[in-house]
Design an enzyme around this catalytic site. Structure first.
Site, PDB file in Angstrom:
ATOM      1  N   ASP A   8      -6.386   4.453   5.132  1.00  0.00           N
ATOM      2  CA  ASP A   8      -5.089   3.828   5.331  1.00  0.00           C
ATOM      3  C   ASP A   8      -5.234   2.416   4.757  1.00  0.00           C
ATOM      4  OD1 ASP A   8      -2.497   3.260   6.421  1.00  0.00           O
ATOM      5  OD2 ASP A   8      -3.475   2.318   8.139  1.00  0.00           O
ATOM      6  N   ASP A  10      -2.920  -0.880   5.470  1.00  0.00           N
ATOM      7  CA  ASP A  10      -2.681  -1.978   6.411  1.00  0.00           C
ATOM      8  C   ASP A  10      -3.418  -1.730   7.728  1.00  0.00           C
ATOM      9  OD1 ASP A  10      -0.932  -3.262   4.569  1.00  0.00           O
ATOM     10  OD2 ASP A  10       0.652  -1.867   5.156  1.00  0.00           O
TER      11      ASP A  10
END
Length: 178
Positions: A8, A10
């Site tokens: 991922d 952020d």
């Protein structure tokens, strides 16, 4: 088939300051380069999977996102890490503008981005790894067939319903990458 470390963005690659789309706002998470170098040494390629509802909300454009992604990849290269690809979902089911306001198959927790990456890059999902900071990341990984899921916990709610290695610091991920 290729083994992959899916990340991922952020909260995993960069500190989540909310809707980051400029290099001057991008702060790398301490330890992310070490984790990625370790994975690369074991033969895993690295692919980023990220929801980007800031595009849907009109906060920044797809071009802004792509420009930042190229900058981010260049920063990783400086750290001897190659990011093979970046997949992003620009949609939001309720808060999007115009064509971006849709319920799609790419927005996590749906596995669409992972499945697209697997097809394009000939990935063995059962032998791959996903590191995320939300249960939606873990759901997408589980639904795509990724068994080794690592959740950097603490910032978001987690009812424990999805199996994952739960860690508090990204550096701890190395213990679960094989």
């Amino acid at each position: 088939m290729n083994r992959t470390l899916f990340l991922d963005r952020d909260g995993i690659i960069n500190v989540d300051h909310g809707y980051v789309y400029k290099p001057q706002e991008f702060e790398f998470v301490d330890g992310i380069f070490e984790v990625c170098r370790y994975a690369q040494e074991l033969g895993l390629q690295i692919i980023v999977i990220t929801n980007q509802s800031g595009i849907a909300r009109g906060m920044y454009s797809e071009q802004d996102f792509l420009k930042l992604s190229e900058w981010m990849k260049a920063e990783f290269i400086k750290e001897q890490v190659i990011i093979t690809d970046v997949y992003f979902c620009p949609h939001h089911p309720t808060k999007g503008l115009d064509a971006y306001k849709i319920a799609c198959d790419c927005r996590k927790p749906k596995p669409g981005m992972i499945l697209s990456a697997a097809k394009k890059h000939n990935i063995d999902l059962k032998q791959s790894i996903f590191i995320g900071d939300k249960t939606s990341d873990m759901t997408a990984a589980q639904d795509a067939g990724i068994h080794n899921r690592i959740l950097v916990s603490g910032k978001y709610s987690d009812d424990g319903a999805i199996w994952a290695h739960r860690i508090e610091d990204i550096k701890q991920a190395i213990a679960y990458i094989d």
